[in-house]
Design an enzyme around this catalytic site. Structure first.
Site, short mmCIF file in Angstrom:
data_model
loop_
_atom_site.label_atom_id
_atom_site.label_comp_id
_atom_site.label_asym_id
_atom_site.label_seq_id
_atom_site.Cartn_x
_atom_site.Cartn_y
_atom_site.Cartn_z
N CYS A 117 34.88 22.40 46.61
CA CYS A 117 34.43 23.47 47.52
C CYS A 117 32.97 23.31 47.94
O CYS A 117 32.54 23.92 48.91
CB CYS A 117 34.64 24.84 46.88
N HIS A 258 30.17 30.13 50.20
CA HIS A 258 31.56 29.67 50.06
C HIS A 258 32.46 30.89 49.93
O HIS A 258 32.15 31.82 49.18
CB HIS A 258 31.67 28.76 48.84
N ASN A 288 40.55 31.20 50.25
CA ASN A 288 39.62 30.13 49.88
C ASN A 288 40.12 28.81 50.48
O ASN A 288 41.15 28.29 50.05
CB ASN A 288 39.55 30.05 48.34
O1 UT7 Z 1 36.28 27.72 45.07
C1 UT7 Z 1 36.26 27.76 43.69
C2 UT7 Z 1 37.55 28.35 43.27
N1 UT7 Z 1 37.45 29.27 42.20
C3 UT7 Z 1 37.47 30.58 42.34
O2 UT7 Z 1 37.34 31.14 43.37
C4 UT7 Z 1 37.74 31.32 41.07
C5 UT7 Z 1 36.85 32.41 40.77
N2 UT7 Z 1 37.56 33.37 39.97
C6 UT7 Z 1 38.17 34.44 40.52
O3 UT7 Z 1 38.09 34.62 41.72
C7 UT7 Z 1 38.81 35.44 39.62
O4 UT7 Z 1 38.58 35.10 38.27
C8 UT7 Z 1 40.36 35.57 39.88
C9 UT7 Z 1 40.59 36.22 41.23
C10 UT7 Z 1 41.00 34.19 39.83
C11 UT7 Z 1 40.97 36.45 38.82
O5 UT7 Z 1 40.34 37.72 38.80
P1 UT7 Z 1 39.92 38.38 37.42
O6 UT7 Z 1 39.39 39.70 37.71
O7 UT7 Z 1 39.03 37.39 36.71
O8 UT7 Z 1 41.32 38.53 36.71
P2 UT7 Z 1 41.75 38.01 35.29
O9 UT7 Z 1 41.98 36.54 35.30
O10 UT7 Z 1 40.82 38.58 34.28
O11 UT7 Z 1 43.19 38.72 35.14
C12 UT7 Z 1 43.29 40.15 35.07
C13 UT7 Z 1 44.75 40.51 34.97
C14 UT7 Z 1 45.50 39.71 33.92
O12 UT7 Z 1 46.43 40.58 33.28
P3 UT7 Z 1 46.10 41.24 31.86
O13 UT7 Z 1 45.88 40.10 30.92
O14 UT7 Z 1 44.85 42.06 32.08
O15 UT7 Z 1 47.32 42.05 31.57
C15 UT7 Z 1 46.26 38.68 34.72
O16 UT7 Z 1 47.44 38.25 34.07
O17 UT7 Z 1 45.42 40.25 36.22
C16 UT7 Z 1 46.58 39.45 35.97
N3 UT7 Z 1 46.80 38.61 37.13
C17 UT7 Z 1 47.51 39.00 38.20
N4 UT7 Z 1 48.18 40.14 38.47
C18 UT7 Z 1 48.79 40.23 39.67
C19 UT7 Z 1 46.31 37.36 37.36
N5 UT7 Z 1 46.70 36.94 38.59
C20 UT7 Z 1 47.44 37.93 39.12
C21 UT7 Z 1 48.10 38.08 40.35
N6 UT7 Z 1 48.76 39.24 40.58
N7 UT7 Z 1 48.08 37.14 41.31
#
Ligand code: UT7
Length: 332
Positions: A117, A258, A288
């Site tokens: 990225c 980005h 993204n």
């Molecule tokens: O260009 C570089 C690329 N990288 C990025 O952009 C990544 C940067 N990271 C992020 O943008 C965020 O970390 C994410 C959007 C990927 C995730 O957001 P988060 O607030 O960090 O969520 P999390 O991983 O802490 O997950 C929270 C909850 C989890 O459930 P529990 O364990 O709290 O019950 C996940 O299982 O959300 C759940 N979850 C989803 N639920 C519905 C994870 N993905 C999804 C989904 N739909 N797609």
């Protein structure tokens, strides 16, 4: 007064977005997720997915054509092509080779660059320094991605985040002092490589029955860890550029980060103290698009009249590597 080395400025911008719009509701029919979750956690409402037959090279070539027209630089005057992509048409030859042929450009230095990225910012840094040597006069720097081809539809934590598209700029030499690409900064912490990668298909894990079964040919990411590091390194990348040039946050007229996650951009606004209304955001419509995200946004920002002559424009990125970087531009 002429400078000892020629300067470099962005003479034209272009972008290409595939016509297929994929909403969060459509994504919810493929994996267990919801429009509400995707919007509240990322800011993404929809993304584009390439149609059958569209590839990183075909989309990149289309964006490049728009950029050359906007720069009024014909293909015959391009002498350098750099393509940033993590979803090339194939391992080799480079996507830049394929784009060269599609544009009808003959036998010029052309290569791909792998910085995920952050690739567009790396591309600007490499191209502008090659041009400052005097060896090249007009370069195409292209970010093009077909990330839909490496998404794992059994992993809802990644497949909801990404989209396809391409953006491009034409860089040209200038003798005008203190205008154009003022400075770039790039970095990479390879110890964090495993946080965001595509493990299979290379020499470490060549394609095999096992690698297919273990889904090694799809993008893998530890989103939570990448999020934290992204905020830190994007802030540092922006701050270094301000400090090096004696600028205050309010001196920046437009910042193009980005486009990965609106919460990362909000955090960047808080930590850099660059006012939120100076941030250009279009991730709600594209998701993204990795190396394509900044050049697509730059072209849109120009089309919307968000950039005026004399403006300080700051580009800031992070990505797999983990890589990061920033580019300071004084618009011509
Ligand atoms: O260009 C570089 C690329 N990288 C990025 O952009 C990544 C940067 N990271 C992020 O943008 C965020 O970390 C994410 C959007 C990927 C995730 O957001 P988060 O607030 O960090 O969520 P999390 O991983 O802490 O997950 C929270 C909850 C989890 O459930 P529990 O364990 O709290 O019950 C996940 O299982 O959300 C759940 N979850 C989803 N639920 C519905 C994870 N993905 C999804 C989904 N739909 N797609």
């Amino acid at each position: 007064m002429t400078r000892s080395a020629p300067g470099v400025f962005i003479a034209g911008t272009g972008s290409y977005a595939p016509s297929r719009v994929v909403s969060n509701d459509e994504i919810s029919t493929y994996v267990e997720t919801s429009d509400e979750w995707i919007r509240s956690r990322t800011g993404i409402r929809e993304r584009r997915f390439a149609e059958e037959g569209e590839t990183a090279s075909t989309m990149g070539a289309k964006a490049a054509e728009v950029a050359m027209e906007s720069a009024n630089v014909p293909a015959s005057e391009i002498d350098l092509i750099i393509v940033a992509t993590l979803s090339p048409d194939m391992f080799f030859p480079s996507t830049a080779s394929l784009i060269q042929t599609q544009l009808g450009i003959n036998k010029v230095t052309s290569f791909d660059l792998s910085a995920a990225c952050s690739g567009f910012i790396y591309g600007i840094e490499v191209a502008s320094n090659m041009m400052r040597s005097g060896a090249f006069r007009n370069a195409l720097v292209i970010g093009s991605e077909k990330i839909s081809s490496i998404l794992d539809w059994e992993d809802r934590t990644t497949c909801v985040l990404f989209g396809d598209g391409a953006g491009a700029v034409v860089l040209s030499n200038t003798d005008t002092e203190n205008t154009g690409i003022i400075d770039s900064y790039t970095g990479n912490d390879g110890s964090k490589a495993q946080l965001l990668c595509l493990p299979g298909g290379g020499s470490a894990i060549p394609p095999s029955h096992d690698s297919l079964e273990q889904r090694q040919h799809f993008l893998k990411m530890n989103g939570r860890e990448v999020f934290k590091i992204a905020v830190r390194w994007m802030e540092q990348s922006a701050r270094i550029m301000l400090e090096r040039h004696g600028l205050k946050p309010e001196d920046i007229n437009l910042i193009i980060p980005h486009q990965a996650n609106l919460r990362i951009i909000d955090a960047l606004a808080r930590t850099t103290k660059i006012p939120k209304d100076k941030f250009f955001v279009n991730l709600d419509r594209y998701g993204n698009t990795s190396a394509a995200s900044i050049p697509i946004a730059l072209h849109e920002a120009r089309q919307k009249g968000c950039i005026q002559s004399g403006d300080y424009v700051l580009l800031v990125a992070f990505g797999a590597g983990l890589t990061w970087g920033s580019t300071l531009i004084k618009w011509h």
